[in-house]
Design an enzyme around this catalytic site. Structure first.
Site, short mmCIF file in Angstrom:
data_model
loop_
_atom_site.label_atom_id
_atom_site.label_comp_id
_atom_site.label_asym_id
_atom_site.label_seq_id
_atom_site.Cartn_x
_atom_site.Cartn_y
_atom_site.Cartn_z
N HIS A 109 1.27 2.93 -2.65
CA HIS A 109 1.48 1.74 -1.80
C HIS A 109 2.34 0.70 -2.50
O HIS A 109 2.12 0.36 -3.66
CB HIS A 109 0.16 1.15 -1.29
CG HIS A 109 -0.75 0.59 -2.34
ND1 HIS A 109 -0.64 -0.70 -2.82
CD2 HIS A 109 -1.82 1.13 -2.99
CE1 HIS A 109 -1.59 -0.94 -3.70
NE2 HIS A 109 -2.31 0.16 -3.83
N ASP A 135 -1.33 -1.11 -10.07
CA ASP A 135 -1.77 -1.04 -8.68
C ASP A 135 -0.74 -1.70 -7.77
O ASP A 135 -0.85 -2.89 -7.48
CB ASP A 135 -3.14 -1.73 -8.55
CG ASP A 135 -3.75 -1.60 -7.17
OD1 ASP A 135 -3.38 -0.67 -6.44
OD2 ASP A 135 -4.60 -2.44 -6.84
N GLU A 195 -1.56 -1.50 1.93
CA GLU A 195 -2.83 -0.89 1.58
C GLU A 195 -3.86 -1.94 1.19
O GLU A 195 -5.04 -1.81 1.49
CB GLU A 195 -2.62 0.10 0.42
CG GLU A 195 -3.86 0.92 0.05
CD GLU A 195 -4.75 0.27 -0.97
OE1 GLU A 195 -5.88 0.77 -1.18
OE2 GLU A 195 -4.36 -0.75 -1.59
#
Length: 454
Positions: free
Chosen positions: A277, A289, A323
């Site tokens: 993502h 992340d 996401e």
């Protein structure tokens, strides 16, 4: 009998030859990724030149434009965008919080949770009710909770070897804590950060409000601050907590999934997806992340092209949008796949950081998982020992409804939540070698999926 023996011998020799050819190709994939890989420098640009990429933000749009350009420059057969409307939440001014314990005021690190409402310009100050679960909160009842700030203080379980299991055992406080507190008349909610360490970094993340329940502000405090507040409450149950945050939710914004593909030479209508993502939280650069997963996914296609591997099936790299606070990119991708009658055989997602590869979790039938097991000897020399039933990935999850087999890339999980959703999830915390090993691992799995199907 002689014919049967001859046939068996031929099959065994043929299988051995195929295994040897696959082993040679996988070795080439790792050699290319570790010698000439581009994922690390791509990640440097994404994090340092673009930075935070929360859905609806300028950074998210810059990331869309740049990743599209990267895939076009690499010469993929097709690169395109998929429109998707996404939430647009903004943090506003830096949050402020303190514990008022008698005459002593102690400032503590805090950060609004994504989707929360603001406190108002004067902030919120009230007494504190500490709980570790929703049943414990409900047992207290409205008489004890009304007008108070609910403090959720259930830590991640340190005895869980897989830290994602520990995260799963604590994250309901963050997601639904404000709603459960508001049902009993609380004026705010604060949550212990989803972090196994004791540090001063608040871990943010998404939360949601239930329909028909008052919207109260909610925020995460660092684990050190949570420990301090809990200790202080035991000494003085009448202390107060103050916090102020200025976040707001703006109208939905237009954004995009970014898709690049290499067309299959034999079965172009069968698609294998690899993705991560593109959006990230706003406090840092979103390196682990999920900048790492996105750059690894683009690298998978580059590796195929660099080595002259012509896939039988179409291989797609997808940069999913949203996401973190909505999953709308993943839902939209699956909806468009269904609308366009696309057949997705398999999907692989990297959203667990760019750490040392350990294996893959598989979401599929026992028969489909059994199809993968003969590949374990080919992958084991590269440390990919944890292959079996497990999670796939949030963005690819909606594809399961159409029968797609899902694979979640499993890197080592021990350090992921040190950085997850914090202000220190920056480029410097990613190892180049680990990142490149992960890209090669994903490319090797996709090579085998393409060669043998499911």
């Amino acid at each position: 009998m002689k014919k049967t023996i001859t046939l068996l011998f031929t099959l065994v020799v043929g299988y051995a030859q195929a295994q040897n050819a696959d082993s040679v190709t996988i070795r080439k994939i790792y050699n290319e990724a570790l010698s000439n890989g581009k994922s690390y420098e791509w990640l440097r640009h994404l994090t340092k030149q673009i930075g935070p990429r929360l859905s609806g933000s300028e950074g998210a749009q810059k990331a869309v434009d740049w990743t599209k350009q990267v895939m076009e420059k690499e010469g993929f057969d097709r690169v395109f965008l998929q429109d998707v409307m996404v939430p647009h939440w903004v943090r506003g001014a830096k949050e402020v919080a303190y514990i008022q314990n008698g005459k002593q005021k102690t400032t503590v690190p805090i950060a609004a949770l994504g989707g929360s409402v603001a406190t108002g310009p004067k902030g919120v100050e009230a007494g504190v009710i500490e709980v570790t679960s929703f049943p414990e909160l409900r047992a207290l009842g409205a008489d004890k909770v009304k007008g108070k700030i609910v403090f959720y203080n259930r830590p991640m379980d340190p005895t869980k070897i897989n830290t994602f299991e520990a995260y799963g055992g604590a994250v309901d406080q963050r997601a639904n804590g404000a709603t459960e507190a508001a049902k009993l008349g609380a004026v705010g909610a604060i949550v212990r950060s989803m972090n196994p360490l004791h540090d001063d970094y608040p871990h943010v993340g998404g939360m949601r409000y239930a329909t028909g329940v008052p919207l109260i502000p909610t925020a995460a405090i660092s684990t050190n601050a949570a420990d301090l507040l809990s200790k202080s409450l035991k000494e003085n149950p009448n202390l107060t907590f103050y916090f102020k945050q200025s976040c707001e939710t703006l109208p939905d914004a237009k954004s995009y999934n970014v898709v690049g593909e290499i067309k299959g030479s034999e079965k172009p209508d069968e698609i294998i997806v690899v993705g991560g993502h593109l959006d990230s939280w706003d406090l840092a650069e979103g390196a682990q992340d999920d900048g790492a997963g996105c750059m690894q996914s683009i690298e998978v296609l580059r590796l195929f092209k660099a080595l002259g591997i012509k896939p039988k099936r179409t291989i797609r790299a997808v940069m999913f949008m949203n996401e973190e606070n909505g999953l709308r990119g993943g839902v939209q991708y699956a909806d468009l796949a269904k609308k366009n009658n696309e057949k997705h055989m398999a999907a692989v997602e990297s959203d667990a950081g760019g750490f040392t590869p350990r294996g893959f979790g598989i979401v599929g039938t026992p028969e489909q998982r059994a199809k993968v097991m003969p590949w374990k000897p080919l992958l084991a020399p590269y440390g990919l020992l944890e292959i079996g039933a497990g999670g796939g990935g949030a963005d690819i999850g909606p594809l399961a409804q159409s029968g797609t087999v899902l694979f979640g890339f499993r890197p080592d999980s021990q350090r992921y939540f040190d950085y997850h959703h914090t202000a220190i999830d920056n480029f410097e915390v990613v190892s180049q070698r680990e990142l490149e090993l992960g890209a090669a691992s994903m490319a090797s799995l996709i090579y085998l999926l393409d060669q043998y199907g499911l």
